[in-house]
Design a protein around this motif. Structure first.
Motif, PDB file in Angstrom:
ATOM      1  N   GLU A  45       0.824  -1.202   0.000  1.00 32.55           N
ATOM      2  CA  GLU A  45       0.000   0.000   0.000  1.00 32.55           C
ATOM      3  C   GLU A  45       0.864   1.260   0.000  1.00 32.55           C
ATOM      4  O   GLU A  45       1.950   1.285   0.592  1.00 32.55           O
ATOM      5  CB  GLU A  45      -0.935   0.028   1.220  1.00 32.55           C
ATOM      6  N   LYS A  60      -1.397   8.747   2.731  1.00 31.31           N
ATOM      7  CA  LYS A  60      -2.545   7.886   3.009  1.00 31.31           C
ATOM      8  C   LYS A  60      -3.333   8.558   4.125  1.00 31.31           C
ATOM      9  O   LYS A  60      -2.753   8.984   5.139  1.00 31.31           O
ATOM     10  CB  LYS A  60      -2.062   6.503   3.429  1.00 31.31           C
ATOM     11  N   SER A 108      -2.522  11.552  -6.612  1.00 27.64           N
ATOM     12  CA  SER A 108      -3.345  10.373  -6.330  1.00 27.64           C
ATOM     13  C   SER A 108      -2.930   9.202  -7.216  1.00 27.64           C
ATOM     14  O   SER A 108      -2.994   8.046  -6.802  1.00 27.64           O
ATOM     15  CB  SER A 108      -4.821  10.689  -6.520  1.00 27.64           C
ATOM     16  N   GLU A 109      -2.481   9.506  -8.430  1.00 26.05           N
ATOM     17  CA  GLU A 109      -1.957   8.453  -9.310  1.00 26.05           C
ATOM     18  C   GLU A 109      -0.576   8.010  -8.849  1.00 26.05           C
ATOM     19  O   GLU A 109      -0.238   6.826  -8.924  1.00 26.05           O
ATOM     20  CB  GLU A 109      -1.901   8.959 -10.752  1.00 26.05           C
ATOM     21  N   SER A 111       0.409   7.644  -6.013  1.00 26.05           N
ATOM     22  CA  SER A 111       0.331   6.838  -4.804  1.00 26.05           C
ATOM     23  C   SER A 111       0.236   5.348  -5.122  1.00 26.05           C
ATOM     24  O   SER A 111       0.241   4.510  -4.217  1.00 26.05           O
ATOM     25  CB  SER A 111      -0.901   7.249  -3.979  1.00 26.05           C
ATOM     26  N   LYS A 112       0.134   5.002  -6.394  1.00 23.48           N
ATOM     27  CA  LYS A 112      -0.106   3.611  -6.802  1.00 23.48           C
ATOM     28  C   LYS A 112       1.201   2.928  -7.178  1.00 23.48           C
ATOM     29  O   LYS A 112       1.988   3.465  -7.954  1.00 23.48           O
ATOM     30  CB  LYS A 112      -1.091   3.592  -7.960  1.00 23.48           C
ATOM     31  N   TRP A 114       2.099   0.600  -9.184  1.00 21.46           N
ATOM     32  CA  TRP A 114       2.441   0.296 -10.576  1.00 21.46           C
ATOM     33  C   TRP A 114       2.990   1.487 -11.339  1.00 21.46           C
ATOM     34  O   TRP A 114       3.413   1.349 -12.478  1.00 21.46           O
ATOM     35  CB  TRP A 114       1.236  -0.312 -11.294  1.00 21.46           C
ATOM     36  N   ARG A 115       2.952   2.678 -10.711  1.00 23.11           N
ATOM     37  CA  ARG A 115       3.543   3.847 -11.349  1.00 23.11           C
ATOM     38  C   ARG A 115       5.057   3.896 -11.173  1.00 23.11           C
ATOM     39  O   ARG A 115       5.704   4.748 -11.762  1.00 23.11           O
ATOM     40  CB  ARG A 115       2.932   5.122 -10.743  1.00 23.11           C
TER      41      ARG A 115
END
Length: 129
Positions: A45, A60, A108-109, A111-112, A114-115
């Protein structure tokens, strides 16, 4: 291009730790950098990330106020200061760098997981009395 995460360890509930993410072979200041964590049996996460464009930060929601991400350009290091630690913060913590093409993505992207395409090896944080 390598990232080295360090600073984990055993800490009592309510204690603090500062994790470090140091880059070698590239300048961290030019890349979005994030911290992630993965507890046993759970998905990785996002905890926090910092933009390379304007220094804006994402956290988060449940951790906001306890964790702080910061950059030290001179040391080519990104820190994660963790305060008021709880048992549920126990996990392996990873830092990661996103590619330069991602610098204008919304936080916000960013934070993922896969980026991100460059990952440190992880540092274990155990919160226990």
């Amino acid at each position: 291009v390598q990232l080295q995460a360090s600073g984990g360890g055993l800490v009592q509930p309510g204690g603090s730790l500062r994790l470090s993410c140091t880059g070698s072979g590239f300048t961290l200041d030019r890349y979005p950098i994030a911290w992630f964590r993965q507890a046993p049996g759970k998905e990785r996460e996002g905890i926090s990330c910092v933009s390379s464009i304007d220094g804006s930060k994402w956290y988060k929601a449940s951790l906001k106020g306890r964790f702080t991400i910061s950059r030290d350009k001179a040391k080519n290091t990104v820190y994660l200061q963790m305060n008021s630690l709880k048992a549920e913060d126990t996990a392996v913590y990873y830092c990661a760098a996103a590619p330069r093409r991602s610098v204008y993505l919304d936080l916000s992207e960013l934070s993922k997981p896969w980026r991100y395409n460059s990952w440190g090896q992880g540092t274990l944080v155990t919160v226990s009395s």
